[in-house]
Design an enzyme around this catalytic site. Structure first.
Site, PDB file in Angstrom:
ATOM      1  N   SER A  71       0.759  -1.150   0.018  1.00 12.76           N
ATOM      2  CA  SER A  71       0.047  -0.065   0.034  1.00 12.76           C
ATOM      3  C   SER A  71       0.945   1.059  -0.053  1.00 12.76           C
ATOM      4  O   SER A  71       1.819   1.486  -0.891  1.00 12.76           O
ATOM      5  CB  SER A  71      -0.981  -0.168   1.132  1.00 12.76           C
ATOM      6  OG  SER A  71      -2.200   0.782   0.914  1.00 12.76           O
ATOM      7  N   ASP A 235      -5.437  -3.793  -2.865  1.00 16.17           N
ATOM      8  CA  ASP A 235      -4.606  -3.674  -1.566  1.00 16.17           C
ATOM      9  C   ASP A 235      -4.253  -5.180  -0.946  1.00 16.17           C
ATOM     10  O   ASP A 235      -4.963  -5.795  -0.361  1.00 16.17           O
ATOM     11  CB  ASP A 235      -5.254  -2.663  -0.466  1.00 16.17           C
ATOM     12  CG  ASP A 235      -4.209  -2.140   0.291  1.00 16.17           C
ATOM     13  OD1 ASP A 235      -3.150  -2.849   1.022  1.00 16.17           O
ATOM     14  OD2 ASP A 235      -4.265  -0.710   0.433  1.00 16.17           O
TER      15      ASP A 235
END
Length: 405
Positions: A71, A235
């Site tokens: 991320s 993610d």
């Protein structure tokens, strides 16, 4: 008490975090490790802490040979890997000043008398609400019209568009440099269709592009899945927010010092209200499982060490057998020091601290990372190889009580 706001010139560094331009040629204590891995967790706006850590490590002459992130950690890693050594901190600074750019007073730097925690909480929440409502400069922007105003969302699968992030990455990151393999880069994401975790790693001859970095940070339902080949990815923090396992299970064959920079603490206070319950839930959900990973690796390392000793004394004809050769290939004498730094939230930071992109808070996060790295570097034992019995060795000098584990 009057609250005064002012936006700083984004081309100037805040005095609180300004450093001279020195880059030390070597660390104070000579390292015994052949490789340095920098492992960066996901955590949105908290990622400025990682940039501060990297700045201090670079000053000390500690240069990662392997960057692995999830991320926002993947974005920081890409900026580091995709720039020449002398430009990396400047590019990180440019990114973080861009996303904390302040056209609104609420999201700007508060100046004046120090705020009490209650007032600071209020200001931080307003800054986070501004990000939810208007997006973040150079990062994401709301879809128009908003999906929640349309029947069945109008077919949208996210609230925000991350096209600004692609443009930012293309401007700040030299992907040709990344793909030349000067520094190893690994970023993690989740296959939306299969639910399987995947790492995009330039060591596997994969051509890394902006889409791989964006996929690692595509947290639903805020951000849409990113298409890579025939698959779509979300993610990586949905499965594992810390890429430590990937680094430990894909040995380079070199003794490795791992700098693990976490943005969510597994340890915290008992919640006292609903707001603190939400904060604590997020901290636990996204924190790393360092103890579990290192305990497991330590057991494996001991078994492999015993295996190596056994293979050294068995008869030659048995050692030459396919079974013995298979076991010999599993033997691994690599040693690890894992140096853990965990961002410790201020009391006024709440549930949306990962969306609070104000300039003042960004600078505070950066300064905290720099200071924590500086304090950790005072411990010269992190530069020494661990014993076989304590491999990997884990150091955390900032959590009370202090470790190593």
């Amino acid at each position: 008490m009057a609250l005064t706001y002012r936006c700083r010139n984004v081309n100037k560094r805040d005095p609180a975090v300004a450093r001279d331009a020195r880059i030390a040629p070597a660390s104070r204590a000579k390292s015994e490790f052949g490789s340095v891995a920098l492992v960066l967790q996901g955590g949105g706006a908290l990622g400025a802490y990682q940039a501060g850590v990297y700045e201090r490590l670079l000053e000390e002459g500690i240069e990662p040979t392997w960057l692995s992130g999830i991320s926002i950690g993947a974005i920081n890693c890409a900026i580091i890997a995709g720039n020449a050594r002398e430009n990396r901190v400047a590019r990180l600074r440019e990114f973080w000043e861009l996303v904390s750019d302040c056209e609104s007073g609420v999201s700007g730097v508060w100046t004046g008398q120090p705020m009490v925690d209650a007032a600071r909480t209020w200001v931080n929440q307003l800054a986070a609400l501004r990000a939810f409502a208007l997006g973040v400069n150079g990062f994401f922007e709301p879809r128009m019209p908003p999906p929640y105003l349309l029947w069945n969302g109008g077919g949208a699968t996210s609230y925000y568009d991350t096209a600004p992030l692609r443009a930012t990455l293309e401007r700040l990151v030299d992907f040709d440099r990344i793909n030349a393999g000067e520094t190893r880069l690994s970023v993690g994401a989740v296959n939306v269709r299969t639910g399987n975790f995947a790492y995009f790693d330039n060591a596997s001859h994969l051509i890394i592009g902006p889409e791989h970095i964006m996929a690692s940070g595509a947290l639903p339902p805020g951000f849409d899945a990113v298409q890579i080949g025939d698959e779509k990815y979300w993610d990586g923090g949905m499965v594992s927010n810390t890429p430590l396992d990937w680094v430990l299970s894909n040995s380079s064959g070199l003794d490795t010092q791992v700098w693990q920079v976490d943005l969510w603490s597994a340890h915290g206070e008992l919640p006292s209200d609903l707001a603190s319950v939400a904060t604590r839930m997020k901290e636990i959900q996204y924190s790393s499982r360092t103890r579990a990973a290192t305990d497991s690796l330590r057991k494996v390392k001991k078994l492999r060490a015993a295996l190596s000793e056994l293979l050294a004394v068995i008869p030659a004809e048995i050692a030459a057998s396919p079974q013995a050769q298979l076991l010999a290939a599993a033997a691994d004498a690599t040693r690890y020091n894992i140096v853990e730094l965990v961002y410790r939230s201020a009391t006024y930071e709440g549930q949306y601290k990962d969306v609070e992109f104000s300039r003042r808070t960004m600078n505070e996060h950066w300064q905290a990372g720099y200071s924590d790295a500086d304090a950790t570097l005072a411990h010269e034992e992190i530069m020494k190889l661990p014993s076989v019995e304590n491999n990997p060795a884990v150091f955390d000098f900032l959590t009370k009580p202090a470790q190593p584990i």
